[in-house]
Design a protein around this motif. Structure first.
Motif, PDB file in Angstrom:
ATOM      1  N   ILE A 106       0.969  -0.951  -0.102  1.00 54.93           N
ATOM      2  CA  ILE A 106      -0.492  -0.009  -0.137  1.00 54.93           C
ATOM      3  C   ILE A 106       0.545   1.048   0.450  1.00 54.93           C
ATOM      4  O   ILE A 106       1.176   1.855  -0.878  1.00 54.93           O
ATOM      5  N   PHE A 107       2.080   1.445   0.885  1.00 56.12           N
ATOM      6  CA  PHE A 107       2.864   2.028   0.564  1.00 56.12           C
ATOM      7  C   PHE A 107       3.007   2.291  -0.076  1.00 56.12           C
ATOM      8  O   PHE A 107       3.729   4.210  -0.872  1.00 56.12           O
ATOM      9  N   GLY A 161      -7.219   4.107   3.095  1.00 56.12           N
ATOM     10  CA  GLY A 161      -7.529   4.005   4.429  1.00 56.12           C
ATOM     11  C   GLY A 161      -6.137   4.309   4.461  1.00 56.12           C
ATOM     12  O   GLY A 161      -6.111   5.492   6.361  1.00 56.12           O
ATOM     13  N   LEU A 162      -5.258   5.239   3.885  1.00 52.87           N
ATOM     14  CA  LEU A 162      -4.157   5.690   4.663  1.00 52.87           C
ATOM     15  C   LEU A 162      -4.216   6.865   5.255  1.00 52.87           C
ATOM     16  O   LEU A 162      -4.106   7.538   5.777  1.00 52.87           O
ATOM     17  N   GLU A 163      -4.831   7.893   4.388  1.00 52.40           N
ATOM     18  CA  GLU A 163      -5.201   9.648   3.866  1.00 52.40           C
ATOM     19  C   GLU A 163      -6.012   9.255   5.186  1.00 52.40           C
ATOM     20  O   GLU A 163      -6.205   9.835   6.096  1.00 52.40           O
ATOM     21  N   ALA A 207      -8.126  11.504   9.791  1.00 50.18           N
ATOM     22  CA  ALA A 207      -8.703  11.828  11.549  1.00 50.18           C
ATOM     23  C   ALA A 207      -7.373  11.761  12.272  1.00 50.18           C
ATOM     24  O   ALA A 207      -8.102  13.055  13.456  1.00 50.18           O
ATOM     25  N   ALA A 208      -6.169  11.588  12.689  1.00 53.08           N
ATOM     26  CA  ALA A 208      -5.437  11.922  13.445  1.00 53.08           C
ATOM     27  C   ALA A 208      -5.438  13.639  14.155  1.00 53.08           C
ATOM     28  O   ALA A 208      -5.332  13.892  15.214  1.00 53.08           O
ATOM     29  N   GLU A 209      -5.337  14.172  12.196  1.00 49.05           N
ATOM     30  CA  GLU A 209      -5.076  15.635  12.085  1.00 49.05           C
ATOM     31  C   GLU A 209      -6.203  16.004  12.711  1.00 49.05           C
ATOM     32  O   GLU A 209      -6.275  17.424  13.494  1.00 49.05           O
ATOM     33  N   ALA A 251      -4.833  -0.902   5.435  1.00 53.47           N
ATOM     34  CA  ALA A 251      -4.160  -0.164   5.951  1.00 53.47           C
ATOM     35  C   ALA A 251      -4.460   0.781   7.271  1.00 53.47           C
ATOM     36  O   ALA A 251      -2.886   1.309   7.353  1.00 53.47           O
ATOM     37  N   LEU A 252      -5.215   0.521   7.405  1.00 52.36           N
ATOM     38  CA  LEU A 252      -5.883   0.775   8.496  1.00 52.36           C
ATOM     39  C   LEU A 252      -5.073   0.351   9.860  1.00 52.36           C
ATOM     40  O   LEU A 252      -5.122   0.314  11.649  1.00 52.36           O
ATOM     41  N   HIS A 253      -5.271  -1.358   9.751  1.00 49.49           N
ATOM     42  CA  HIS A 253      -4.785  -2.626  10.606  1.00 49.49           C
ATOM     43  C   HIS A 253      -3.340  -2.007  11.214  1.00 49.49           C
ATOM     44  O   HIS A 253      -2.765  -2.394  12.218  1.00 49.49           O
TER      45      HIS A 253
END
Length: 324
Positions: free
Chosen positions: A6-7, A158-160, A165-167, A191-193
């Motif tokens: 994914i990265f 998912g990465l985004e 969300a963290a922001e 990605a979220l895992h």
């Protein structure tokens, strides 16, 4: 298919895919009785998240495999994603599409330069047909969801989500994803895992096409008994994929199931409250967030719904707005 894939896909997509916004409306929060955020992938190139997976898959192909072009099968969003990515890379594309796909999606796919081959989704084995068409043309097949590079590209959503969300100070959430074959769901879950393990992914599906929800409930992969009959055309698939199902089985929570009426109401709500144009199949996750949350969703945890596509025919969109 893992976080490294994914990265790597994110690196290939850099400067090509849009980083779509994560939106919020107090009116939607009031309806849901909790915080609801919407990841607006309907604003992605071609009006759908599918561009991510298409670009990821095409750029992962060796040049010699791209020489004769690529072939794909899709009701419209994967079709447009592959057609645009192929056009940008200067390679031919042939797209196998159901004859009852929305006219807008068929016309857009042709406008991106692809050859369109139509079929009857109720009677024809689409996977067999696309393999036949690809063999006749000597083209490489890019499947809509059961392809590791496609899943990796979709996983960049998912990465985004984790970053955005963290922001906003959110590290724990339930993430609802419109689900057909499971490429986006599996990609986001992977990605979220890896990056936000306190975010739990839940597939959202239309009534009558809830094979993933039933599969998660029983622990064995289920099939849908019909191939058509819902306005949520973007996510009508016979079953999940050989690659996607094990990922969803291991990483996803219970699935949500919504009616066509709920999907239309969600289309109207997205337009009224967020000024987004979303197609019914792309609004299923939002419908679930507002009116049909699956089992296991904690009452005090925010919900993030992915609005997966906005390629809606004018008559369907008008039907939705009449419900306001």
């Amino acid at each position: 298919m893992d976080r490294d894939a994914i990265f790597a896909a994110r690196d290939r997509l850099a400067q090509h895919a849009r980083r779509t916004p994560l939106l919020e409306s107090p009116f939607l929060n009031e309806i849901a009785g909790r915080r609801v955020l919407v990841k607006a992938e309907c604003l992605q190139h071609t009006g759908s998240f599918k561009f991510r997976g298409a670009w990821s898959a095409l750029t992962a192909l060796p040049a010699e495999k791209r020489a004769n072009g690529v072939c794909a099968v899709s009701s419209g969003n994967h079709a447009q994603g592959v057609a645009m990515a192929a056009q940008m890379m200067g390679v031919p594309a042939t797209i196998v599409m159901p004859a009852d796909a929305p006219r807008l999606k068929i016309e857009n796919t042709r406008a991106y330069g692809a050859e369109v081959v139509l079929y009857d989704r109720a009677t024809v084995d689409r996977d067999a047909l696309v393999r036949q068409v690809a063999e006749e043309r000597g083209q490489h097949v890019i499947m809509p969801f059961d392809d590791a590079d496609v899943i990796a590209g979709q996983g960049t959503v998912g990465l985004e989500i984790a970053e955005q969300a963290a922001e906003l100070g959110i590290t724990r959430a339930h993430v609802l994803v419109c689900c057909g074959g499971g490429g986006l769901t599996a990609g986001i879950a992977t990605a979220l895992h890896a990056t936000a393990p306190d975010m739990r992914v839940h597939p959202a599906e239309p009534e009558g096409f809830d094979d993933v929800a039933r599969s998660l409930s029983t622990g064995t992969r289920q099939m849908n008994s019909v191939r058509s009959g819902s306005i949520c055309d973007a996510i009508l698939t016979p079953e999940s994929g050989d690659l996607t199902w094990p990922i969803m089985r291991d990483l996803c929570g219970a699935g949500a199931v919504v009616s066509d009426d709920m999907a239309l109401d969600a289309v109207a709500a997205a337009f009224q409250r967020l000024k987004l144009v979303v197609e019914p199949g792309g609004a299923v996750a939002l419908a679930a967030a507002l009116w049909a949350l699956p089992d296991g969703v904690a009452a005090d945890v925010p919900v993030i719904a992915v609005a997966t596509g906005g390629n809606v025919d004018a008559d369907i969109f008008a039907r939705a707005l009449e419900r306001l």
